[in-house]
Design a protein around this motif. Structure first.
Motif, PDB file in Angstrom:
ATOM      1  N   GLU A 217      11.678   9.033  -1.202  1.00 12.49           N
ATOM      2  CA  GLU A 217      11.598   7.737  -1.877  1.00 12.49           C
ATOM      3  C   GLU A 217      10.854   6.746  -0.993  1.00 12.49           C
ATOM      4  O   GLU A 217      10.019   5.979  -1.473  1.00 12.49           O
ATOM      5  N   ALA A 219       8.618   7.450   1.208  1.00 11.33           N
ATOM      6  CA  ALA A 219       7.200   7.810   1.230  1.00 11.33           C
ATOM      7  C   ALA A 219       6.492   7.286  -0.014  1.00 11.33           C
ATOM      8  O   ALA A 219       5.414   6.697   0.075  1.00 11.33           O
ATOM      9  N   THR A 220       7.100   7.480  -1.194  1.00 10.40           N
ATOM     10  CA  THR A 220       6.449   6.990  -2.415  1.00 10.40           C
ATOM     11  C   THR A 220       6.450   5.466  -2.428  1.00 10.40           C
ATOM     12  O   THR A 220       5.496   4.844  -2.880  1.00 10.40           O
ATOM     13  N   ASP A 221       7.506   4.874  -1.887  1.00 12.26           N
ATOM     14  CA  ASP A 221       7.577   3.417  -1.833  1.00 12.26           C
ATOM     15  C   ASP A 221       6.432   2.850  -1.001  1.00 12.26           C
ATOM     16  O   ASP A 221       5.919   1.771  -1.270  1.00 12.26           O
ATOM     17  N   LEU A 222       6.015   3.609   0.027  1.00 14.00           N
ATOM     18  CA  LEU A 222       4.940   3.144   0.912  1.00 14.00           C
ATOM     19  C   LEU A 222       3.561   3.555   0.404  1.00 14.00           C
ATOM     20  O   LEU A 222       2.576   3.450   1.122  1.00 14.00           O
ATOM     21  N   GLY A 223       3.509   4.089  -0.827  1.00 11.06           N
ATOM     22  CA  GLY A 223       2.216   4.318  -1.444  1.00 11.06           C
ATOM     23  C   GLY A 223       1.759   5.760  -1.512  1.00 11.06           C
ATOM     24  O   GLY A 223       0.588   6.033  -1.771  1.00 11.06           O
ATOM     25  N   CYS A 224       2.664   6.693  -1.269  1.00 13.31           N
ATOM     26  CA  CYS A 224       2.347   8.120  -1.331  1.00 13.31           C
ATOM     27  C   CYS A 224       2.567   8.609  -2.754  1.00 13.31           C
ATOM     28  O   CYS A 224       3.613   8.334  -3.327  1.00 13.31           O
ATOM     29  N   SER A 225       1.628   9.376  -3.291  1.00  8.63           N
ATOM     30  CA  SER A 225       1.908   9.998  -4.589  1.00  8.63           C
ATOM     31  C   SER A 225       2.933  11.111  -4.342  1.00  8.63           C
ATOM     32  O   SER A 225       3.024  11.622  -3.228  1.00  8.63           O
ATOM     33  N   PRO A 226       3.686  11.512  -5.389  1.00  3.90           N
ATOM     34  CA  PRO A 226       4.710  12.543  -5.169  1.00  3.90           C
ATOM     35  C   PRO A 226       4.151  13.832  -4.549  1.00  3.90           C
ATOM     36  O   PRO A 226       4.788  14.432  -3.683  1.00  3.90           O
ATOM     37  N   LYS A 228       1.469  14.166  -2.572  1.00  5.44           N
ATOM     38  CA  LYS A 228       1.149  13.894  -1.172  1.00  5.44           C
ATOM     39  C   LYS A 228       2.431  13.822  -0.345  1.00  5.44           C
ATOM     40  O   LYS A 228       2.469  14.299   0.797  1.00  5.44           O
TER      41      LYS A 228
ATOM     42  N   ARG B  68      16.723  -0.762  -7.201  1.00  6.02           N
ATOM     43  CA  ARG B  68      15.989   0.478  -7.437  1.00  6.02           C
ATOM     44  C   ARG B  68      15.042   0.340  -8.621  1.00  6.02           C
ATOM     45  O   ARG B  68      14.003   1.001  -8.666  1.00  6.02           O
ATOM     46  N   PHE B  73      12.314   3.325  -8.590  1.00 12.47           N
ATOM     47  CA  PHE B  73      13.035   4.603  -8.567  1.00 12.47           C
ATOM     48  C   PHE B  73      13.856   4.791  -9.840  1.00 12.47           C
ATOM     49  O   PHE B  73      14.283   5.889 -10.151  1.00 12.47           O
ATOM     50  N   PRO B  93       6.603   4.087  -8.341  1.00 13.55           N
ATOM     51  CA  PRO B  93       6.885   3.384  -7.075  1.00 13.55           C
ATOM     52  C   PRO B  93       5.667   3.223  -6.178  1.00 13.55           C
ATOM     53  O   PRO B  93       5.507   2.196  -5.531  1.00 13.55           O
ATOM     54  N   HIS B  94       4.784   4.259  -6.130  1.00 12.19           N
ATOM     55  CA  HIS B  94       3.689   4.165  -5.173  1.00 12.19           C
ATOM     56  C   HIS B  94       2.556   3.274  -5.649  1.00 12.19           C
ATOM     57  O   HIS B  94       1.567   3.107  -4.944  1.00 12.19           O
ATOM     58  N   VAL B  98       5.421  -3.542  -3.860  1.00  9.22           N
ATOM     59  CA  VAL B  98       6.812  -3.801  -3.498  1.00  9.22           C
ATOM     60  C   VAL B  98       7.189  -2.776  -2.442  1.00  9.22           C
ATOM     61  O   VAL B  98       6.889  -1.603  -2.595  1.00  9.22           O
ATOM     62  N   ASN B  99       7.803  -3.207  -1.350  1.00 10.70           N
ATOM     63  CA  ASN B  99       8.292  -2.252  -0.363  1.00 10.70           C
ATOM     64  C   ASN B  99       9.776  -2.454  -0.151  1.00 10.70           C
ATOM     65  O   ASN B  99      10.311  -3.514  -0.432  1.00 10.70           O
ATOM     66  N   MET B 100      10.398  -1.373   0.328  1.00  8.61           N
ATOM     67  CA  MET B 100      11.844  -1.405   0.434  1.00  8.61           C
ATOM     68  C   MET B 100      12.276  -0.973   1.824  1.00  8.61           C
ATOM     69  O   MET B 100      11.697  -0.072   2.403  1.00  8.61           O
ATOM     70  N   PHE B 119       2.497   4.327   8.395  1.00  9.66           N
ATOM     71  CA  PHE B 119       2.470   5.281   7.282  1.00  9.66           C
ATOM     72  C   PHE B 119       1.904   4.664   5.996  1.00  9.66           C
ATOM     73  O   PHE B 119       1.013   5.227   5.362  1.00  9.66           O
ATOM     74  N   GLY B 120       2.430   3.511   5.633  1.00  9.81           N
ATOM     75  CA  GLY B 120       2.024   2.875   4.373  1.00  9.81           C
ATOM     76  C   GLY B 120       0.544   2.503   4.377  1.00  9.81           C
ATOM     77  O   GLY B 120      -0.150   2.684   3.377  1.00  9.81           O
ATOM     78  N   GLN B 123      -1.727   5.490   3.861  1.00 10.45           N
ATOM     79  CA  GLN B 123      -1.824   5.932   2.466  1.00 10.45           C
ATOM     80  C   GLN B 123      -2.880   5.128   1.711  1.00 10.45           C
ATOM     81  O   GLN B 123      -3.456   5.605   0.750  1.00 10.45           O
ATOM     82  N   SER B 168       8.516  -1.504   6.515  1.00 13.30           N
ATOM     83  CA  SER B 168       8.463  -2.052   5.162  1.00 13.30           C
ATOM     84  C   SER B 168       7.626  -3.330   5.101  1.00 13.30           C
ATOM     85  O   SER B 168       7.179  -3.729   4.027  1.00 13.30           O
ATOM     86  N   LYS B 171       2.767  -3.406   5.147  1.00 13.85           N
ATOM     87  CA  LYS B 171       1.775  -3.532   4.063  1.00 13.85           C
ATOM     88  C   LYS B 171       1.742  -4.935   3.459  1.00 13.85           C
ATOM     89  O   LYS B 171       1.074  -5.162   2.458  1.00 13.85           O
TER      90      LYS B 171
END
Lengths: 318, 382
Positions: A217, A219-226, A228, B68, B73, B93-94, B98-100, B119-120, B123, B168, B171
């Protein structure tokens, strides 16, 4: 690892009950060592001794023999009679080198195939609803309830020219004439992958099931597609399971004898089969023992690697 | 409620009072169901830019579901969530700005602190030099420069928490979600971090939404608090408003300590209601603009620190209850006297300990008077 685990709780006991627990602790540690001594080291020494002996037509079919009544002199005489002749022989006939190489090749390819097939299975199991997982795990273990030998024989019925597979494929019209699978390398791959798949799936499932869903979660929150996220998070974090599964498949697959003997053709040579022939057909116990010793030395490297990997993993999880 | 707001000290930052302001986040009649269970029921809420907004409630009240849904999510069963001009209904989400920050921190164990924070940005295909610059900026923001090359398992709980925050923030999200961010820290560190969070939020000018069950934390950090119960919002207001003027027993009780006295409306004169609360006792006077009907059940809420206590009967006070000291809670800076009234109700009165322990005259089983002004209590109809 196991030894270290045993010592820590008994240390606490020692503070309270003094001397007696010191013995208990030593006994606990000694048990696995005694086990290894009796069931691994002793047979190994016997095989090593035979590999250094000469073949003769007698019972037992090797020389020298150690007679305990001759005492010290007898032992010395035996040691003087030892030579490396059998090992030299192994380098002279290309059959042995080819057997080793062929075994390594077949084991490597089988391990890779098992990984490619086992990973999605383990992944799907780990992602399945919680109430299903126990059942799915049972299904993976279920084949062990039937004898390994019988299961491998059953594949003859499936793979042979008039077998179920060809019958089915002809019936559906996918092929016009039966496939020749039995007695080829393909049959060996099928047999090994089938037999060892649970050893790949179980360690993979263990790591994938423990994988924290919030990491994906995040990773996807930070912009990763599922997709990736799978490559950069799930896969690297499941590497310990990948290693464990690969070693658990590769190590026994190198020495595999039953599957190439039953499903493979006469042109496929594997070290397990060569060893069997030396031992039972040629009755050359010393050469067979030398083959076995070399095989063991060959496997020690991956086993050490496996151990190192396990230690690293244990450290990381602390 | 709105009329009472004016009695508060004028707040410089109060976009929710300005009808011309466009909210950053809008929940429009959002409902979320998990099977038969309704987690969020027909909820409407506006959150403004640069706010530090707290969702407060007990576990299972739906606050985490709200968060969420903002992160992507979960998706609403009905209704819309708007972020600025864009509807978040379809955005995965991606693809949200919004970051969490996760409750468990969710740091990637196989990556170093640097790699986690970067990381962010990676991407988004940000250039390497830019990533390095941002990561360094974030490291200095959370004061973790010496730990850049460490792996998460080599860090303490507080350090992990900072890495999670830095990651978080890296970005520069339009909206930062904080899910119980300080739950795993010990008390001292938590208090320190609360102020750091506020400073960072102010410094970067971002909008924060925090989920917490800790009322003190919510009161310390938040510009506004939404008190939630069973998928509904009970009250949305500034911490001071909720504390001083709760709109219900639920929010009065959730934020801080409170005495709640149940009674029947006796008479209403002007802006004062009197509440008959026990046989043979003088009704209690409460200031309110409401005009409740005589005979209906209502409640008086009054904070313990607003009650005074003495051994002599006080003269000329609005409300006075005679009772017996039942228990004394001593916490160093304050003492809480539990006074048992004639009908068995326990009233808590807090006194700050200005004198030494030996000089204090009130002790167990003393006959005392508890008294307060009519404006100190809050009249509640629910």
């Amino acid at each position: 690892m196991a030894v270290a685990d045993i010592t820590s709780p008994s240390e606490e006991i020692q503070e309270t009950s003094g001397l007696s627990s010191g013995w208990g602790r030593r006994l606990l540690i000694a048990i696995p060592y005694i086990w290894l001594l009796i069931f691994f080291l002793a047979p190994f020494v016997i095989v090593l001794k035979i590999s250094l002996s000469d073949v003769i037509l007698a019972r037992p079919p090797y020389f020298p023999n150690f007679d305990i009544s001759e005492g010290w002199q007898g032992l010395l005489a035996m040691l003087q009679a030892f030579d490396l002749e059998n090992y030299v022989w192994l380098t002279e006939d290309t059959l042995y080198l080819n057997s080793y190489l062929s075994s390594l090749r077949i084991a490597s390819i089988s391990t890779l195939l098992t990984l490619v097939i086992g990973y999605p299975i383990a992944y799907a199991m780990a992602k399945a609803p919680k109430e299903w997982r126990a059942t799915l795990l049972m299904l993976v273990i279920l084949p062990f309830w039937t004898s390994f030998l019988i299961r491998v024989y059953a594949w003859i019925g499936i793979l042979k020219k008039e077998g179920f597979l060809n019958y089915f494929l002809l019936w559906t019209g996918v092929i016009d004439e039966p496939l020749m699978i039995l007695n080829t390398d393909t049959a060996i791959y099928i047999g090994i992958v089938y037999s060892y798949l649970p050893f790949m799936v179980l360690p993979l499932y263990a790591v994938l099931e423990k994988l924290d869903i919030s990491l994906l979660e995040a990773a996807t929150d930070l912009g990763c597609s599922p997709l990736k996220a799978f490559w950069v998070i799930t896969l690297p974090l499941s590497l310990p399971g990948v290693w464990a599964g690969c070693f658990l498949v590769f190590i026994p697959a190198v020495g595999e004898f039953v599957i190439p003997d039953i499903l493979g053709g006469s042109s496929t040579i594997m070290i397990g089969k060569t060893l069997w022939v030396e031992f039972f057909s040629n009755r050359d116990w010393p050469v067979a023992s030398a083959v076995a010793i070399l095989l063991l030395l060959m496997l020690i490297l991956p086993i050490i690697l496996f151990q190192k990997q396990q230690e690293k993993q244990a450290e990381a999880s602390q | 409620m709105e009329t009472l707001v004016s009695t508060q000290p004028v707040c410089k930052f109060a976009p929710w009072e300005d009808p011309a302001q466009e909210p950053l986040v809008r929940f429009e009649s959002v409902t979320k169901k998990f099977g038969d269970f309704t987690a969020i029921e027909d909820l409407t809420l506006n959150i403004y830019e640069r706010e530090f907004f707290a969702l407060l409630g007990p576990s299972g009240c739906g606050k985490t579901t709200m968060m969420r849904m903002l992160a992507g999510f979960e998706y609403p069963t009905a209704g819309n969530i708007m972020l600025g001009q864009s509807n978040l209904q379809k955005a995965p989400p991606h693809k949200r700005p919004v970051n969490m920050m996760f409750q468990s921190y969710a740091l990637f164990p196989h990556m170093t602190v640097e790699q986690n924070i970067g990381f962010g940005l990676k991407q988004e295909k940000t250039p390497k030099t830019e990533i390095r610059r941002r990561v360094e900026e974030m490291l200095s923001l959370v004061q973790l420069e010496p730990f850049a090359k460490r792996k998460p398992h080599q860090l303490s709980g507080g350090q992990k928490q900072r890495v999670a925050l830095a990651r978080s923030l890296a970005k520069k999200p339009k909206l930062l979600l904080l899910d119980e961010p300080l739950g795993a820290l010990d008390r001292k560190l938590r208090e320190q971090t609360q102020f750091e969070l506020m400073n960072i939020q102010e410094q970067l000018g971002l909008t924060f939404v925090i989920v917490t069950h800790d009322q003190e934390e919510a009161m310390t950090v938040a510009s506004r608090i939404a008190v939630m119960d069973h998928g509904k919002i009970v009250q949305v207001a500034t911490p001071a408003e909720i504390y001083e003027y709760p709109n219900s027993r639920y929010s009065a009780d959730f934020l801080g300590d409170v005495n709640i006295i149940e009674g029947q409306i006796d008479v209403t004169t002007g802006e004062t209601v009197s509440l008959a609360w026990a046989e043979g006792e003088t009704p209690l006077a409460i200031s309110t603009k409401l005009r409740p009907q005589t005979g209906t059940t209502a409640w008086l809420a009054v904070r313990p620190e607003k009650l005074r206590i003495s051994k002599e009967k006080p003269e000329n006070v609005d409300n006075c209850i005679q009772g017996e000291v039942w228990d004394i809670g001593y916490t160093g800076n304050i003492s809480t006297y539990h006074v048992k009234a004639s009908n068995g109700a326990i009233l808590k009165a807090q006194v700050s300990n200005r004198e030494h322990l030996a000089d204090r005259s009130i002790t167990w089983e003393d006959n005392v008077y508890v008294y307060w002004e009519k404006g100190a209590g809050v009249f509640l109809e629910a």
